[in-house]
Design a protein around this motif. Structure first.
Motif, PDB file in Angstrom:
ATOM      1  N   PHE A   7       0.917  -1.073   0.021  1.00  0.00           N
ATOM      2  CA  PHE A   7      -0.012  -0.032   0.042  1.00  0.00           C
ATOM      3  C   PHE A   7       0.982   1.404   0.035  1.00  0.00           C
ATOM      4  O   PHE A   7       0.511   2.306  -0.543  1.00  0.00           O
ATOM      5  CB  PHE A   7      -0.976   0.044   1.124  1.00  0.00           C
ATOM      6  N   GLY A   8       1.963   0.956   0.654  1.00  0.00           N
ATOM      7  CA  GLY A   8       3.078   2.143   0.605  1.00  0.00           C
ATOM      8  C   GLY A   8       2.402   3.465   1.209  1.00  0.00           C
ATOM      9  O   GLY A   8       1.572   3.449   2.391  1.00  0.00           O
ATOM     10  N   SER A   9       2.982   4.447   1.289  1.00  0.00           N
ATOM     11  CA  SER A   9       2.501   5.867   1.652  1.00  0.00           C
ATOM     12  C   SER A   9       1.569   6.709   0.759  1.00  0.00           C
ATOM     13  O   SER A   9       1.521   7.907   1.127  1.00  0.00           O
ATOM     14  CB  SER A   9       3.828   6.657   2.212  1.00  0.00           C
ATOM     15  N   ARG A  10       0.866   6.071   0.021  1.00  0.00           N
ATOM     16  CA  ARG A  10       0.118   6.811  -0.983  1.00  0.00           C
ATOM     17  C   ARG A  10      -1.143   7.276  -0.070  1.00  0.00           C
ATOM     18  O   ARG A  10      -1.672   6.436   0.740  1.00  0.00           O
ATOM     19  CB  ARG A  10      -0.464   6.061  -2.316  1.00  0.00           C
ATOM     20  N   PRO A  11      -1.696   8.454  -0.282  1.00  0.00           N
ATOM     21  CA  PRO A  11      -2.847   9.116   0.701  1.00  0.00           C
ATOM     22  C   PRO A  11      -3.976   8.205   0.509  1.00  0.00           C
ATOM     23  O   PRO A  11      -4.614   7.927   1.432  1.00  0.00           O
ATOM     24  CB  PRO A  11      -2.892  10.423  -0.029  1.00  0.00           C
ATOM     25  N   GLU A  12      -4.171   7.632  -0.648  1.00  0.00           N
ATOM     26  CA  GLU A  12      -5.597   7.048  -0.718  1.00  0.00           C
ATOM     27  C   GLU A  12      -5.366   5.608  -0.225  1.00  0.00           C
ATOM     28  O   GLU A  12      -6.459   4.713  -0.039  1.00  0.00           O
ATOM     29  CB  GLU A  12      -5.666   6.677  -2.160  1.00  0.00           C
ATOM     30  N   THR A  13      -4.422   5.069   0.102  1.00  0.00           N
ATOM     31  CA  THR A  13      -4.058   3.684   1.013  1.00  0.00           C
ATOM     32  C   THR A  13      -3.400   4.123   2.271  1.00  0.00           C
ATOM     33  O   THR A  13      -3.177   2.946   2.841  1.00  0.00           O
ATOM     34  CB  THR A  13      -3.191   3.089   0.141  1.00  0.00           C
ATOM     35  N   GLU A  14      -3.511   5.145   2.794  1.00  0.00           N
ATOM     36  CA  GLU A  14      -3.135   5.207   3.981  1.00  0.00           C
ATOM     37  C   GLU A  14      -3.892   4.451   5.074  1.00  0.00           C
ATOM     38  O   GLU A  14      -3.063   3.933   6.025  1.00  0.00           O
ATOM     39  CB  GLU A  14      -3.022   6.824   4.572  1.00  0.00           C
ATOM     40  N   LYS A  15      -5.046   4.625   5.116  1.00  0.00           N
ATOM     41  CA  LYS A  15      -5.841   4.046   6.149  1.00  0.00           C
ATOM     42  C   LYS A  15      -5.863   2.368   6.322  1.00  0.00           C
ATOM     43  O   LYS A  15      -5.743   1.602   7.181  1.00  0.00           O
ATOM     44  CB  LYS A  15      -7.431   4.279   6.017  1.00  0.00           C
ATOM     45  N   SER A  16      -5.791   2.060   4.777  1.00  0.00           N
ATOM     46  CA  SER A  16      -5.533   0.524   4.907  1.00  0.00           C
ATOM     47  C   SER A  16      -3.994   0.114   5.481  1.00  0.00           C
ATOM     48  O   SER A  16      -4.183  -0.975   5.900  1.00  0.00           O
ATOM     49  CB  SER A  16      -5.747   0.226   3.349  1.00  0.00           C
ATOM     50  N   ALA A  17      -3.146   0.669   4.869  1.00  0.00           N
ATOM     51  CA  ALA A  17      -1.681   0.616   5.424  1.00  0.00           C
ATOM     52  C   ALA A  17      -1.787   0.425   6.888  1.00  0.00           C
ATOM     53  O   ALA A  17      -1.114  -0.256   7.651  1.00  0.00           O
ATOM     54  CB  ALA A  17      -0.639   1.377   4.859  1.00  0.00           C
ATOM     55  N   ALA A  18      -2.392   1.531   7.528  1.00  0.00           N
ATOM     56  CA  ALA A  18      -2.257   1.829   9.143  1.00  0.00           C
ATOM     57  C   ALA A  18      -3.079   0.528   9.665  1.00  0.00           C
ATOM     58  O   ALA A  18      -2.564  -0.069  10.972  1.00  0.00           O
ATOM     59  CB  ALA A  18      -2.970   2.858   9.566  1.00  0.00           C
ATOM     60  N   SER A  19      -4.352  -0.054   9.073  1.00  0.00           N
ATOM     61  CA  SER A  19      -4.765  -1.205   9.691  1.00  0.00           C
ATOM     62  C   SER A  19      -4.105  -2.328   9.628  1.00  0.00           C
ATOM     63  O   SER A  19      -3.983  -3.165  10.385  1.00  0.00           O
ATOM     64  CB  SER A  19      -6.114  -1.188   9.020  1.00  0.00           C
ATOM     65  N   CYS A  20      -3.369  -2.543   8.498  1.00  0.00           N
ATOM     66  CA  CYS A  20      -2.310  -3.623   8.476  1.00  0.00           C
ATOM     67  C   CYS A  20      -1.285  -3.664   9.303  1.00  0.00           C
ATOM     68  O   CYS A  20      -1.202  -4.755  10.132  1.00  0.00           O
ATOM     69  CB  CYS A  20      -1.741  -3.636   6.940  1.00  0.00           C
ATOM     70  N   ARG A  21      -0.714  -2.508   9.723  1.00  0.00           N
ATOM     71  CA  ARG A  21       0.198  -2.410  10.482  1.00  0.00           C
ATOM     72  C   ARG A  21       0.055  -2.591  12.027  1.00  0.00           C
ATOM     73  O   ARG A  21       0.585  -3.275  12.912  1.00  0.00           O
ATOM     74  CB  ARG A  21       1.117  -0.886  10.579  1.00  0.00           C
ATOM     75  N   ALA A  22      -1.516  -2.247  12.278  1.00  0.00           N
ATOM     76  CA  ALA A  22      -2.092  -2.492  13.646  1.00  0.00           C
ATOM     77  C   ALA A  22      -2.170  -4.024  13.672  1.00  0.00           C
ATOM     78  O   ALA A  22      -2.010  -4.155  14.764  1.00  0.00           O
ATOM     79  CB  ALA A  22      -3.279  -1.692  13.704  1.00  0.00           C
ATOM     80  N   CYS A  23      -2.718  -4.502  12.853  1.00  0.00           N
ATOM     81  CA  CYS A  23      -2.924  -5.955  12.793  1.00  0.00           C
ATOM     82  C   CYS A  23      -1.683  -6.772  12.908  1.00  0.00           C
ATOM     83  O   CYS A  23      -1.577  -7.629  13.724  1.00  0.00           O
ATOM     84  CB  CYS A  23      -3.534  -6.305  11.494  1.00  0.00           C
ATOM     85  N   ALA A  24      -0.764  -6.382  12.443  1.00  0.00           N
ATOM     86  CA  ALA A  24       0.757  -7.032  12.508  1.00  0.00           C
ATOM     87  C   ALA A  24       1.217  -6.883  14.049  1.00  0.00           C
ATOM     88  O   ALA A  24       1.796  -7.851  14.625  1.00  0.00           O
ATOM     89  CB  ALA A  24       1.693  -6.625  11.493  1.00  0.00           C
ATOM     90  N   ALA A  25       1.015  -5.493  14.620  1.00  0.00           N
ATOM     91  CA  ALA A  25       1.372  -5.419  15.955  1.00  0.00           C
ATOM     92  C   ALA A  25       0.772  -6.304  16.937  1.00  0.00           C
ATOM     93  O   ALA A  25       1.105  -6.810  17.835  1.00  0.00           O
ATOM     94  CB  ALA A  25       1.305  -3.803  16.133  1.00  0.00           C
ATOM     95  N   ALA A  26      -0.817  -6.506  16.653  1.00  0.00           N
ATOM     96  CA  ALA A  26      -1.626  -7.325  17.591  1.00  0.00           C
ATOM     97  C   ALA A  26      -1.169  -8.500  17.650  1.00  0.00           C
ATOM     98  O   ALA A  26      -0.884  -9.182  18.634  1.00  0.00           O
ATOM     99  CB  ALA A  26      -3.205  -6.929  17.144  1.00  0.00           C
ATOM    100  N   CYS A  27      -0.902  -9.125  16.371  1.00  0.00           N
ATOM    101  CA  CYS A  27      -0.342 -10.549  16.068  1.00  0.00           C
ATOM    102  C   CYS A  27       0.855 -10.786  17.085  1.00  0.00           C
ATOM    103  O   CYS A  27       0.995 -11.736  17.582  1.00  0.00           O
ATOM    104  CB  CYS A  27      -0.087 -11.039  14.735  1.00  0.00           C
ATOM    105  N   THR A  28       1.721  -9.835  16.682  1.00  0.00           N
ATOM    106  CA  THR A  28       3.228  -9.912  17.411  1.00  0.00           C
ATOM    107  C   THR A  28       3.042  -9.771  18.878  1.00  0.00           C
ATOM    108  O   THR A  28       3.552 -10.743  19.623  1.00  0.00           O
ATOM    109  CB  THR A  28       4.050  -8.612  17.111  1.00  0.00           C
ATOM    110  N   ASP A  29       2.274  -9.190  19.287  1.00  0.00           N
ATOM    111  CA  ASP A  29       1.763  -9.034  20.777  1.00  0.00           C
ATOM    112  C   ASP A  29       1.062 -10.217  21.394  1.00  0.00           C
ATOM    113  O   ASP A  29       1.503 -10.827  22.044  1.00  0.00           O
ATOM    114  CB  ASP A  29       0.881  -7.905  21.253  1.00  0.00           C
ATOM    115  N   PHE A  30       0.237 -10.743  20.588  1.00  0.00           N
ATOM    116  CA  PHE A  30      -0.514 -12.244  21.044  1.00  0.00           C
ATOM    117  C   PHE A  30       0.561 -13.307  21.006  1.00  0.00           C
ATOM    118  O   PHE A  30       0.730 -14.158  21.816  1.00  0.00           O
ATOM    119  CB  PHE A  30      -1.786 -12.152  20.075  1.00  0.00           C
ATOM    120  N   ILE A  31       1.483 -13.173  19.903  1.00  0.00           N
ATOM    121  CA  ILE A  31       2.456 -14.279  20.029  1.00  0.00           C
ATOM    122  C   ILE A  31       3.281 -14.396  21.048  1.00  0.00           C
ATOM    123  O   ILE A  31       3.659 -15.250  21.709  1.00  0.00           O
ATOM    124  CB  ILE A  31       3.222 -14.016  18.431  1.00  0.00           C
TER     125      ILE A  31
END
Length: 124
Positions: free
Chosen positions: A96-120
């Motif tokens: 998704f990169g840092s394009r303005p139209e994909t910013e929300k999607s990229a942020a959700s992906c990063r938040a999910c990755a962080a939650a997975c890391t925490d749960f692991i």
């Protein structure tokens, strides 16, 4: 999960599990919305981003289902599913990169990755 947990540890474990499932569901929702309408004029890069979103959505949905099926799953199976989800989410956020139209999607992906890391970490 085979060891005995204190009530406090169990609550923390369940909270981490719920947060991870919530983050996976949100990431799947955002990615699905992002890619639901293919652009006929899209170039190869946009098509790659769309496909990354589709894969991420499917993996997040599968992870969310796994996390909400109950507590009978083997910890190793959960770790593998969570690590798969974490990697896919990070790859999707990068696509998704840092394009303005994909910013929300990229942020959700990063938040999910962080939650997975925490749960692991909670499974350790």
């Amino acid at each position: 999960m085979a060891q005995q947990m204190t009530q406090q540890e169990l609550y923390g474990f369940l909270e981490d599990r719920f947060e991870c499932a919530r983050a996976c569901a949100e990431c799947a929702r955002v990615c699905a919305l992002r890619v639901s309408t293919p652009d006929p004029d899209a170039g190869a890069e946009r098509e790659q981003v769309r496909r990354a979103g589709i894969v991420c959505s499917e993996v997040c949905e599968a992870t969310c289902r796994t996390l909400t099926e109950g507590d009978e799953q083997d910890a190793d199976v959960l770790r593998i599913q969570l690590e798969w989800c974490r990697v896919i989410c990070l790859n999707c956020a990068q696509a998704f990169g840092s394009r303005p139209e994909t910013e929300k999607s990229a942020a959700s992906c990063r938040a999910c990755a962080a939650a997975c890391t925490d749960f692991i970490a909670a499974l350790a």
